[in-house]
Design an enzyme around this catalytic site. Structure first.
Site, PDB file in Angstrom:
ATOM      1  N   LYS A  63       1.011  -1.222  -0.049  1.00 26.45           N
ATOM      2  CA  LYS A  63      -0.040  -0.013   0.055  1.00 26.45           C
ATOM      3  C   LYS A  63       0.833   1.241  -0.008  1.00 26.45           C
ATOM      4  O   LYS A  63       0.931   1.990   0.997  1.00 26.45           O
ATOM      5  CB  LYS A  63      -0.899  -0.122   1.164  1.00 26.45           C
TER       6      LYS A  63
HETATM    7  N1  PMP Z   1      -6.361  -3.634  -3.414  1.00 25.38           N
HETATM    8  C1  PMP Z   1      -5.878  -2.383  -3.423  1.00 25.38           C
HETATM    9  C2  PMP Z   1      -4.829  -1.798  -4.527  1.00 25.38           C
HETATM   10  C3  PMP Z   1      -6.310  -1.382  -2.479  1.00 25.38           C
HETATM   11  O1  PMP Z   1      -6.046  -0.285  -2.488  1.00 25.38           O
HETATM   12  C4  PMP Z   1      -7.194  -2.220  -1.487  1.00 25.38           C
HETATM   13  C5  PMP Z   1      -7.585  -1.331  -0.472  1.00 25.38           C
HETATM   14  N2  PMP Z   1      -6.829  -1.151   0.804  1.00 25.38           N
HETATM   15  C6  PMP Z   1      -7.532  -3.307  -1.558  1.00 25.38           C
HETATM   16  C7  PMP Z   1      -7.004  -4.173  -2.612  1.00 25.38           C
HETATM   17  C8  PMP Z   1      -8.521  -4.244  -0.446  1.00 25.38           C
HETATM   18  O2  PMP Z   1      -7.765  -4.167   0.589  1.00 25.38           O
HETATM   19  P1  PMP Z   1      -8.377  -4.151   2.216  1.00 25.38           P
HETATM   20  O3  PMP Z   1      -9.642  -5.175   2.146  1.00 25.38           O
HETATM   21  O4  PMP Z   1      -7.135  -4.220   3.040  1.00 25.38           O
HETATM   22  O5  PMP Z   1      -8.984  -2.698   2.322  1.00 25.38           O
END
Ligand code: PMP
Length: 307
Positions: A160
């Site tokens: 991230k």
């Molecule tokens: N992929 C990306 C590129 C994201 O930015 C996110 C959001 N954080 C997710 C998947 C989903 O991750 P999460 O369930 O941890 O929010």
């Protein structure tokens, strides 16, 4: 219009609570120029016992992992960042919240070597009810397979990291422009990767399928959905998925902290399954919504009360 700057409240920055409007940085801040930073998107939900943060430890650990990949050292402990995330909800009087921790380089210098730069950390929170419009949870969304590609096997592109979101935003912009609601990116080997900010699940023959993590974020909603599916006795297959697999699936949905669980009813010009939210998607979505709001007895360890 209420901007992100002009609000009442408090933002945690480098160990101190600042008035919301005073949480500012200089225009020569390194991360603003090159995108080298890492962040999280976390949610706190209103529960019977007060606001509870969903899977706080997982989010904070992922933030530490993202910064580790970048070689940035967060000058705080996991516990102090967890505490800041609990307190930010309390101090801003929020019942439910979207919480945004972020680590970035300061304005010590602008060179790409970025050595000896101070790592700043912020935690902000505000009410951000639904990332998508409320009716999409039932009606589903249309996604476009993007012309933007995610790099496979690259640690940075599956973390991230701030700069990654240029590609996410371009993919989303392209999809919106063509009348779709979201983008679905492929990876450099043409396997399905993820949405601009969501992981993907497909369902066929009562089994779930989700891409492995070679080219997608280790999503926390994804992890939760895997557990909720296994709780129902459904098999979850983690593997490389092709465009064909997706188009021939019976149900499809996206998961993410901001987006939550959103059915996908169309990919490019192809309708998925019946063209409506699928039955298993509906059950998993309900269980997820009940879970995050503390309405289920299972997985109580996923919730951290803010006070
Ligand atoms: N992929 C990306 C590129 C994201 O930015 C996110 C959001 N954080 C997710 C998947 C989903 O991750 P999460 O369930 O941890 O929010």
């Amino acid at each position: 219009m209420m901007t992100m700057e002009d609000r009442d409240g408090f933002i945690w920055m480098d160990g101190e609570w600042l008035d919301w409007r005073d949480a500012k940085i200089h225009v020569l801040t390194h991360t603003l120029h090159y995108g080298m930073g890492a962040f999280e998107g976390v949610r706190a939900y209103e529960t019977e016992n007060g606001p509870a943060i969903f899977r706080l430890d997982d989010h904070t650990n992922r933030l530490f992992n993202s910064t580790k990949i970048l070689g940035m050292k967060i000058p705080f402990s996991v516990e102090s960042l967890n505490q800041a995330q609990r307190e930010v909800v309390v101090k801003n009087n929020l019942k439910s919240a979207y919480i945004r921790p972020m680590c970035f380089y300061g304005s010590g210098s602008l060179g790409l070597r970025a050595d000896d730069l101070k790592v700043h950390t912020i935690v902000a929170a505000w009410e951000w009810p639904s990332y998508m419009s409320p009716e999409v949870f039932e009606e589903g969304i249309k996604v476009k397979i993007s012309s933007y590609i995610r790099e496979r096997g690259n640690l940075v592109s599956r973390s991230k990291v701030n700069g990654n979101y240029v590609k996410s935003m371009m993919a989303l912009k392209e999809a919106l422009k063509e009348g779709y609601d979201e983008a679905l990116l492929l990876d450099t080997k043409n396997f399905i990767s993820e949405g601009s900010g969501e992981n993907l699940f497909a369902i066929k023959d009562d089994q779930l399928f989700t891409p492995n993590l070679e080219a997608s974020l280790d999503g926390i909603t994804r992890k939760a959905i895997i557990s909720l599916a296994e709780e129902l006795g459904l098999k979850v297959n983690i593997l490389d998925l092709t465009e064909e697999d997706i188009l021939s699936s019976e149900e499809l949905f996206f998961t993410g902290t901001a987006a939550e669980v959103v059915p996908i009813t169309q990919v490019n010009k192809t309708k998925i399954g019946s063209g409506k939210r699928g039955k298993i998607t509906e059950i998993l979505q309900k269980n997820y919504f009940d879970q995050v709001r503390g309405k289920r007895t299972s997985f109580s360890e996923w919730h951290t009360l803010v006070s």
